[in-house]
Design a protein around this motif. Structure first.
Motif, PDB file in Angstrom:
ATOM      1  N   VAL A  89       0.871  -1.172   0.000  1.00 52.01           N
ATOM      2  CA  VAL A  89       0.000   0.000   0.000  1.00 52.01           C
ATOM      3  C   VAL A  89       0.907   1.220   0.000  1.00 52.01           C
ATOM      4  CG1 VAL A  89      -1.737   1.304   1.284  1.00 52.01           C
ATOM      5  CG2 VAL A  89      -1.856  -1.201   1.222  1.00 52.01           C
ATOM      6  N   GLU A  90       0.658   2.114  -0.938  1.00 49.32           N
ATOM      7  CA  GLU A  90       1.495   3.302  -1.026  1.00 49.32           C
ATOM      8  C   GLU A  90       0.642   4.533  -0.771  1.00 49.32           C
ATOM      9  OE1 GLU A  90       4.080   3.521  -4.421  1.00 49.32           O
ATOM     10  OE2 GLU A  90       4.157   5.717  -4.345  1.00 49.32           O
ATOM     11  N   LEU A  91       1.112   5.365   0.159  1.00 46.19           N
ATOM     12  CA  LEU A  91       0.398   6.603   0.457  1.00 46.19           C
ATOM     13  C   LEU A  91       1.263   7.793   0.075  1.00 46.19           C
ATOM     14  CD1 LEU A  91      -0.641   6.170   4.214  1.00 46.19           C
ATOM     15  CD2 LEU A  91      -1.882   5.334   2.229  1.00 46.19           C
ATOM     16  N   ASP A 111      -5.060   0.368   3.385  1.00 50.70           N
ATOM     17  CA  ASP A 111      -5.781   1.307   2.504  1.00 50.70           C
ATOM     18  C   ASP A 111      -7.161   1.635   3.060  1.00 50.70           C
ATOM     19  OD1 ASP A 111      -6.862  -1.162   1.974  1.00 50.70           O
ATOM     20  OD2 ASP A 111      -6.852  -0.926  -0.217  1.00 50.70           O
ATOM     21  N   LYS A 112      -7.724   0.659   3.793  1.00 47.00           N
ATOM     22  CA  LYS A 112      -9.033   0.952   4.398  1.00 47.00           C
ATOM     23  C   LYS A 112      -8.881   1.772   5.672  1.00 47.00           C
ATOM     24  CE  LYS A 112     -11.585  -2.803   2.433  1.00 47.00           C
ATOM     25  NZ  LYS A 112     -10.340  -3.543   2.002  1.00 47.00           N
ATOM     26  N   GLN A 113      -7.776   1.537   6.360  1.00 46.80           N
ATOM     27  CA  GLN A 113      -7.561   2.272   7.607  1.00 46.80           C
ATOM     28  C   GLN A 113      -7.240   3.735   7.337  1.00 46.80           C
ATOM     29  OE1 GLN A 113      -3.831   1.843   9.559  1.00 46.80           O
ATOM     30  NE2 GLN A 113      -4.624   2.273  11.600  1.00 46.80           N
ATOM     31  N   LEU A 114      -6.593   3.989   6.206  1.00 47.35           N
ATOM     32  CA  LEU A 114      -6.065   5.331   5.966  1.00 47.35           C
ATOM     33  C   LEU A 114      -6.584   5.939   4.655  1.00 47.35           C
ATOM     34  CD1 LEU A 114      -2.425   4.351   6.987  1.00 47.35           C
ATOM     35  CD2 LEU A 114      -3.944   5.843   8.315  1.00 47.35           C
ATOM     36  N   GLN A 119      -6.089  12.108   9.045  1.00 46.93           N
ATOM     37  CA  GLN A 119      -4.912  12.745   9.625  1.00 46.93           C
ATOM     38  C   GLN A 119      -4.302  11.761  10.604  1.00 46.93           C
ATOM     39  OE1 GLN A 119      -5.741  16.731  11.139  1.00 46.93           O
ATOM     40  NE2 GLN A 119      -7.489  16.821   9.754  1.00 46.93           N
ATOM     41  N   ALA A 120      -3.052  11.510  10.447  1.00 45.26           N
ATOM     42  CA  ALA A 120      -2.437  10.476  11.286  1.00 45.26           C
ATOM     43  C   ALA A 120      -1.001  10.816  11.620  1.00 45.26           C
ATOM     44  CB  ALA A 120      -2.495   9.129  10.581  1.00 45.26           C
TER      45      ALA A 120
END
Ligand code: ADP
Ligand code: MG
Length: 734
Positions: A89-91, A111-114, A119-120
């Motif tokens: 997963v790439e953000l 990807d579902k969490q973020l 904002q994290a």
């Protein structure tokens, strides 16, 4: 919950989390996994830390290799598989226009969490990938989620709490925050059971403000203020229970006012003892050494208790070798002078046996009045009672206790079994108690009474093996009075402690052992601790002894002592060692506490890092008890930083009180308080080192509240949360 009236904690404990808006069956189960079932449980899940949403780390400033925490907003999310088939997963996260790539491998759920907009906080190492800075597999705390469902972001201020999340239970800090928001809203006003004047005196805020301040602090400064109040509450509840328990005991117990001779404490060796002089007087006049000032002071405290009609409940603390046993002996003689018996309980048979021989040596020639014998007096009788006595011997001791012919009995905790009856038990001394808990103490006391013919409660003196910090003593032994021996007997030559890491150094250790043996002095060699197995430990001690006796220490008389040996064998070995017929004793930790061999001058501890700090200090205390210089050698290379810190601390200090504080710092209170603490209180926020002033304040308030008689209904209601029904009946009955 009826709105309006202030909430009691016990009410909140009856409201299930299922009543909260966003908690369905699945989340209820997840919360239950974390031990959270009620609204009260939720409200006492406190933030692990806080994040300032307005504080910026400049993303363009990050250096490769650096560990950082960045707070940023998710701008882009994509997920795919690498060529090796790993989920990736790439953000792209952004802060003030700057951006950074965050990569997760094998964490497809990210990807579902973020989702975009989250904002994290991302904790991790900055790496370089083809000239671009990125972070892979960072630790993530969602600070402001976007699902909206769980938590309304408008509730969150500048300072955002991060809750302990549970990956396993699938709950994020953000979700927890949402549940707690709602709990706080629905709880409304909290009932404050602490009278306002105490709070004012101590500068503490009210409970409602504190609860909101810890969970939703408007400003940074609010956190500490809120925390202080909640820590106070935790300590206060605990201290109230301890102080109350003590007060109840005093009401229900029938003690004995012993006729003690306080003046005897000023007697020094060689003093004249007239025929009418008290036992303690005669003992001290004929003793090998003079009491230290500290021994005298604590004995004065103890004698005060003995003279009072209320039973003594006292903890005697003193460093290893400070002379606690002598103090106990003087107390037992004071009780004997008033025609009562004493029982001394040791943690092991070896120690019980050693106490018996030590006491007999110290009491040699001392006579006690006994009208039933010819001449009206007889020697003081000290007997051993352990589970291993032969039936006939045991019978004889039991008879002596029942008739009063035995004055002092020494044993392990098997001492107070059902068939033991005393003619007049006056004092129970428990040596090295901190292995036992409050519950055992209560059992002992009850047994003491059951074993007395006249239905009185014996005085109880508890001695710890090594010092524990004062704060911990207040928490663990808050139902006892505290006496401290803070002075060592004069003439002690300090023990030199070295940590030997190289082969040459270790060779030097064995050379030292040989030199001491040549000079007629003795050494201990303690073998590595083997977790959980007495048998394996014994086997390794056997091996080590053979190795040493045939190599490094060939030609010396090397004995062996371990927990798998029969007690008769152990006796023989200990006697040989004490009598100088052995030069070296290879042992497992069975020698840890209390063993007293004045001619032993060297303590070698193999794999020393495996032992705890208190244990190491206790082991070291086995030498340096005579007038010859002693040495303690720590062997082994610690695999962890913790081990290094412990050994360094031990090399740096011989003061048990200093080491106890260090131990608390290193291990945290968890290990120290252990299971004993569970169910008895709720120390969630409180930390013994950091909050010692709050603990003192809470202790004083608890004493004051109980002394004024009758706690308020509100306070009692709250305390009921922390005790079972039986205990509540006992503590709170009017
Ligand atoms: P603890 O139980 O506190 O570790 P002990 O009571 O075993 O200490 O005493 C340690 C040693 O010091 C013993 O050998 C004891 O005989 C000796 N001792 C105790 N009190 C004194 C004193 N006042 N002066 C000299 N030696 C003492
Ligand atoms: Mg001792």
């Amino acid at each position: 919950m009826s709105p309006g009236s202030p909430r009691r904690l016990r009410q909140l404990a009856t409201i299930s989390v299922a009543e909260l808006k966003n908690v369905g069956e699945r989340r209820q189960a997840s919360l239950a996994e974390m031990g959270i079932t009620s609204v009260f449980d939720l409200l006492t899940v406190y933030p692990r830390r806080y994040v300032d949403r307005t504080r910026r780390v400049d993303l363009s400033d990050l250096t490769v290799g650096e560990e950082v925490a960045i707070f940023a907003t998710v701008h882009k999310v994509s997920s795919r598989r690498t060529r090796q088939g790993r989920a990736m997963v790439e953000l792209t996260v952004r802060d003030e226009g700057e951006s950074l790539t965050v990569i997760f491998f094998n964490q497809p759920w990210r990807d579902k969490q973020l989702p975009v907009g989250t904002q994290a906080l991302f904790f991790g190492k900055v790496t370089d990938y083809r000239g671009r800075r990125q972070m892979s597999n960072p630790v993530v705390d969602v600070v402001v989620g976007v699902s909206g469902l769980e938590r309304d972001p408008s509730h969150v201020g500048r300072v955002v709490p991060i809750y302990p999340a549970s990956g396993k239970a699938g709950l994020t800090s953000w979700e927890m925050g949402g549940f707690i928001d709602e709990s706080l809203r629905r709880a409304g006003e909290f009932l404050d059971p602490v009278p306002a004047h105490y709070l004012e005196d101590l500068g503490l805020i009210d409970r409602t403000t504190a609860m909101r301040g810890i969970h939703l602090p408007p400003q940074w400064d609010d956190i500490a203020i809120a925390r202080r109040r909640l820590v106070f509450d935790e300590f206060l509840r605990l201290q109230l229970l301890l102080v109350l328990r003590r007060a109840r005991l005093e009401e229900t117990e029938a003690g004995v006012a012993h006729d003690v001779d306080l003046h005897a404490l000023d007697v020094t060796p060689g003093a004249l003892a007239t025929s009418g002089a008290s036992l303690v007087h005669r003992f001290l006049a004929g003793h090998r050494y003079e009491l230290t000032g500290a021994q005298r002071r604590v004995l004065r405290e103890i004698f005060g208790d003995l003279a009072s009609p209320r039973p003594m409940h006292r903890l005697l603390q003193g460093d290893v070798g400070s002379g606690k046993t002598t103090v106990a002996l003087a107390a037992m003689l004071a009780v004997l002078g008033s025609s009562r018996q004493s029982a001394l309980m040791a943690p092991t048979e070896v120690l019980a046996e050693q106490h018996v021989s030590g006491l007999r040596r110290d009491l040699d020639g001392l006579m006690v009045e006994d009208p039933s014998v010819l001449g009206g007096e007889r020697p003081v009788s000290v007997q051993l009672l352990t589970g291993r006595l032969r039936a006939k011997e045991r019978q004889a001791v039991l008879e002596g206790l029942a008739t009063g012919a035995v004055d002092i009995v020494v044993g392990t905790h098997a001492l107070l079994t059902d068939d033991v009856r005393f003619a007049a038990l006056g004092l129970v001394v428990i040596d090295e108690q901190h292995r036992f808990g409050v519950e055992q103490r209560a059992t002992l006391r009850d047994k003491g009474r059951a074993h007395s013919v006249d239905d009185t409660d014996p005085d109880v003196l508890v001695m710890t093996a090594t010092p524990i910090p004062r704060t911990a003593a207040l928490v663990l032994f808050g139902d006892l009075d505290l006496s401290v021996i803070d002075e060592m007997p004069a003439g002690r030559v300090p023990i030199v402690t070295s940590w030997c890491r190289s082969d040459e150094e270790v060779a030097g250790v064995w050379a030292h052992v040989r030199r001491e043996a040549a000079a007629g002095r003795q050494s201990f060699v303690v073998c590595p601790l083997v977790d959980g197995s007495d048998r394996v430990e014994a086997a390794s001690a056997v091996e080590e002894r053979t190795r040493l006796a045939t190599h490094e220490l060939a030609g010396l008389r090397v004995g062996l002592l371990h927990g798998q040996m029969k007690s008769a064998e152990k006796d023989l070995v200990m006697d040989d060692f004490r009598n100088g017929e052995l030069d070296v004793l290879v042992a497992t930790v069975v020698i840890e506490v209390g063993v007293d061999v004045p001619d032993a001058t060297v303590m070698v501890i193999e794999d020393a890092w495996r032992f705890g700090l208190a244990q190491l200090h206790q082991l070291r205390g086995r030498v340096g008890r005579g007038s010859h210089p002693s040495a303690c050698y720590l062997l082994g290379e610690p695999p962890s930083e913790d081990g290094e810190t412990r050994l360094t601390a031990l090399v740096g200090s011989t003061d048990g009180f200093v080491l106890a504080e260090e131990d608390l710092r290193l291990r945290g209170e968890g290990t120290l308080l252990g299971a004993r603490q569970r169910g008895r209180s709720d120390l969630r926020l409180a930390e013994l080192l950091r909050d010692r002033d709050v603990l003192d304040a809470a202790r004083n308030v608890a004493l004051d509240m109980v002394a004024r008689g009758g706690l308020s209904e509100d306070v009692i209601d709250e305390l009921r949360l922390f005790v079972d029904e039986d205990e509540a009946d006992y503590l709170f009955k009017s």
